[in-house]
Design an enzyme around this catalytic site. Structure first.
Site, PDB file in Angstrom:
ATOM      1  N   VAL A   1       0.815  -1.225   0.000  1.00  9.60           N
ATOM      2  CA  VAL A   1       0.000   0.000   0.000  1.00  9.60           C
ATOM      3  C   VAL A   1       0.845   1.271   0.000  1.00  9.60           C
ATOM      4  CG1 VAL A   1      -1.976  -1.117   1.138  1.00  9.60           C
ATOM      5  CG2 VAL A   1      -0.309   0.152   2.529  1.00  9.60           C
TER       6      VAL A   1
ATOM      7  N   ASN B   1      -6.812  -1.831   6.413  1.00  7.16           N
ATOM      8  CA  ASN B   1      -6.340  -2.462   7.654  1.00  7.16           C
ATOM      9  C   ASN B   1      -4.817  -2.561   7.722  1.00  7.16           C
ATOM     10  OD1 ASN B   1      -6.514  -4.605   9.955  1.00  7.16           O
ATOM     11  ND2 ASN B   1      -5.475  -5.663   8.275  1.00  7.16           N
TER      12      ASN B   1
ATOM     13  N   TYR C   1       4.008   5.689  15.797  1.00  6.34           N
ATOM     14  CA  TYR C   1       2.766   4.924  15.601  1.00  6.34           C
ATOM     15  C   TYR C   1       1.589   5.784  16.032  1.00  6.34           C
ATOM     16  CZ  TYR C   1      -0.463   0.920  15.882  1.00  6.34           C
ATOM     17  OH  TYR C   1      -1.512   0.049  15.708  1.00  6.34           O
TER      18      TYR C   1
ATOM     19  N   ALA D   1       1.414   9.050  16.290  1.00  8.62           N
ATOM     20  CA  ALA D   1       1.196  10.187  15.373  1.00  8.62           C
ATOM     21  C   ALA D   1       0.502   9.715  14.102  1.00  8.62           C
ATOM     22  CB  ALA D   1       2.546  10.839  15.047  1.00  8.62           C
TER      23      ALA D   1
HETATM   24  P1  NAD Z   1      -0.300  -7.668  11.752  1.00 11.49           P
HETATM   25  O1  NAD Z   1       1.107  -7.186  11.788  1.00 11.49           O
HETATM   26  O2  NAD Z   1      -0.599  -9.023  12.245  1.00 11.49           O
HETATM   27  O3  NAD Z   1      -0.917  -7.512  10.294  1.00 11.49           O
HETATM   28  C1  NAD Z   1      -0.679  -6.363   9.534  1.00 11.49           C
HETATM   29  C2  NAD Z   1      -0.923  -6.699   8.085  1.00 11.49           C
HETATM   30  O4  NAD Z   1      -0.633  -5.545   7.300  1.00 11.49           O
HETATM   31  C3  NAD Z   1      -0.009  -7.824   7.574  1.00 11.49           C
HETATM   32  O5  NAD Z   1      -0.762  -8.664   6.725  1.00 11.49           O
HETATM   33  C4  NAD Z   1       1.044  -7.085   6.767  1.00 11.49           C
HETATM   34  O6  NAD Z   1       1.583  -7.856   5.708  1.00 11.49           O
HETATM   35  C5  NAD Z   1       0.206  -5.933   6.219  1.00 11.49           C
HETATM   36  N1  NAD Z   1       1.033  -4.809   5.784  1.00 11.49           N
HETATM   37  C6  NAD Z   1       1.970  -4.143   6.485  1.00 11.49           C
HETATM   38  N2  NAD Z   1       2.555  -3.214   5.710  1.00 11.49           N
HETATM   39  C7  NAD Z   1       1.967  -3.308   4.491  1.00 11.49           C
HETATM   40  C8  NAD Z   1       2.139  -2.628   3.271  1.00 11.49           C
HETATM   41  N3  NAD Z   1       3.053  -1.667   3.111  1.00 11.49           N
HETATM   42  N4  NAD Z   1       1.362  -2.990   2.230  1.00 11.49           N
HETATM   43  C9  NAD Z   1       0.459  -3.977   2.369  1.00 11.49           C
HETATM   44  N5  NAD Z   1       0.248  -4.657   3.486  1.00 11.49           N
HETATM   45  C10 NAD Z   1       1.005  -4.331   4.537  1.00 11.49           C
HETATM   46  O7  NAD Z   1      -1.122  -6.591  12.574  1.00 11.49           O
HETATM   47  P2  NAD Z   1      -2.629  -6.512  13.101  1.00 11.49           P
HETATM   48  O8  NAD Z   1      -2.552  -6.426  14.558  1.00 11.49           O
HETATM   49  O9  NAD Z   1      -3.504  -7.493  12.453  1.00 11.49           O
HETATM   50  O10 NAD Z   1      -2.935  -5.049  12.571  1.00 11.49           O
HETATM   51  C11 NAD Z   1      -3.938  -4.719  11.643  1.00 11.49           C
HETATM   52  C12 NAD Z   1      -4.266  -3.247  11.820  1.00 11.49           C
HETATM   53  O11 NAD Z   1      -4.775  -3.047  13.151  1.00 11.49           O
HETATM   54  C13 NAD Z   1      -3.048  -2.334  11.705  1.00 11.49           C
HETATM   55  O12 NAD Z   1      -3.410  -1.151  11.045  1.00 11.49           O
HETATM   56  C14 NAD Z   1      -2.689  -2.051  13.149  1.00 11.49           C
HETATM   57  O13 NAD Z   1      -1.999  -0.832  13.296  1.00 11.49           O
HETATM   58  C15 NAD Z   1      -4.058  -2.019  13.775  1.00 11.49           C
HETATM   59  N6  NAD Z   1      -4.059  -2.234  15.225  1.00 11.49           N
HETATM   60  C16 NAD Z   1      -3.550  -3.378  15.784  1.00 11.49           C
HETATM   61  C17 NAD Z   1      -3.595  -3.526  17.166  1.00 11.49           C
HETATM   62  C18 NAD Z   1      -3.068  -4.746  17.886  1.00 11.49           C
HETATM   63  O14 NAD Z   1      -2.971  -4.734  19.119  1.00 11.49           O
HETATM   64  N7  NAD Z   1      -2.751  -5.827  17.211  1.00 11.49           N
HETATM   65  C19 NAD Z   1      -4.141  -2.505  17.957  1.00 11.49           C
HETATM   66  C20 NAD Z   1      -4.649  -1.375  17.356  1.00 11.49           C
HETATM   67  C21 NAD Z   1      -4.606  -1.252  15.979  1.00 11.49           C
END
Ligand code: NAD
Length: 254
Positions: free
Chosen positions: A63, A89, A154, A156
């Site tokens: 992305v 996501n 993160y 920000a």
């Molecule tokens: P994760 O690391 O397990 O999954 C993140 C996904 O994003 C992976 O599939 C990765 O390959 C993909 N990704 C990363 N950079 C990318 C790029 N440049 N292009 C395409 N895909 C890319 O994390 P998660 O916990 O499932 O996180 C999903 C979302 O939820 C994220 O935006 C994260 O910031 C947010 N989030 C997670 C938590 C938590 O505690 N796990 C809390 C709040 C928010």
């Protein structure tokens, strides 16, 4: 199988694992067809196999690249004939003390966590606006709502994602396309393993520490986030836009 997303076509970035995977599997259970994207083909193919035959199509996409998002949008439109729901996501994390983190880390996170949302949304909005309907669901974070120690880049970037959601909601309001954000607290995904590595902790130990910091006293499951993503992608949420909703282990009351 449910009916809440019957006939809907969805694209979910970062859909191969964690929260994105849970959203993809919930979406197909509710009758949607999905394309899931991320940088990792193995994850995407494994998730695709967990859904009903042909309901989850994998496509590798970064992305943070214009070119990659353009080819992904072509694939999605060819496969699905358009998109009704975009789930932004994909996200990356960084941790460390403010004085120790270089400016380039801020740019890297902003490029994925904020500009990634812009890039992917813009790639699909033309068709959605033409059809006069659609839902954009941005996965932000409680780090986009209040301060969190040792996570300035993160935090920000997620504040950026929340602000972007409000502006997109406002500007798209008259088009029939909604844009809302989910702000998860601590969720049990591979991102927490990366977090543990960054701070030099064992994964289980970090999960326990984080759980203790929350009023609920536990880490959330990805399905608890996916449940809200189903609602926001469905027609049930058609009157709601520009909103940020926390599923925050009780850390945020509003
Ligand atoms: P994760 O690391 O397990 O999954 C993140 C996904 O994003 C992976 O599939 C990765 O390959 C993909 N990704 C990363 N950079 C990318 C790029 N440049 N292009 C395409 N895909 C890319 O994390 P998660 O916990 O499932 O996180 C999903 C979302 O939820 C994220 O935006 C994260 O910031 C947010 N989030 C997670 C938590 C938590 O505690 N796990 C809390 C709040 C928010």
């Amino acid at each position: 199988m449910g009916q809440r997303l019957e006939g809907k076509r969805a694209v979910i970035t970062g859909g191969g694992r964690g929260i994105g995977k849970a959203i993809a599997l919930s979406y197909v259970r509710e009758g949607a067809q999905c394309v899931i994207t991320s940088r990792n083909l193995d994850d995407l193919e494994a998730t695709s196999k967990e859904g009903p035959d042909g309901a989850i199509k994998p496509f590798v996409c970064d992305v943070s690249s214009d070119e990659s998002v353009t080819s992904m949008a072509k694939f999605v439109n060819d496969e699905l004939g358009g998109v009704d729901i975009v789930v932004n996501n994909a996200g990356i994390h960084a941790a460390g003390r403010f004085l120790d983190i270089d400016p380039a880390t801020y740019s890297r996170l902003y490029e994925v966590n904020v500009v990634g949302i812009v890039r992917v949304s813009q790639a699909f909005l033309g068709g959605m606006i033409e059809r006069g309907r659609g839902s954009i669901v941005n996965i932000a974070s409680t780090a986009g709502l209040f301060e969190s120690p040792g996570q300035a880049p993160y935090n920000a970037s997620k504040h950026g994602a929340v602000g972007l959601t409000r502006c997109m909601g406002l500007e798209l309001a008259s088009s029939g396309v909604t844009c809302n954000a989910i702000c998860p607290g601590f969720v049990d995904t591979p991102m927490l393993d990366g977090f543990a590595e960054l701070v030099g902790a064992e994964s289980d130990e970090l999960r326990n520490q984080l759980a203790k910091r929350t009023p609920m006293g536990r880490i959330l499951s990805p399905d608890e986030i996916a449940n809200l993503a189903v609602y926001l992608g469905s027609d049930e949420a058609s009157g709601m836009t520009g909103q940020t909703m926390a599923i925050s282990n009780g850390m945020r009351m509003s």
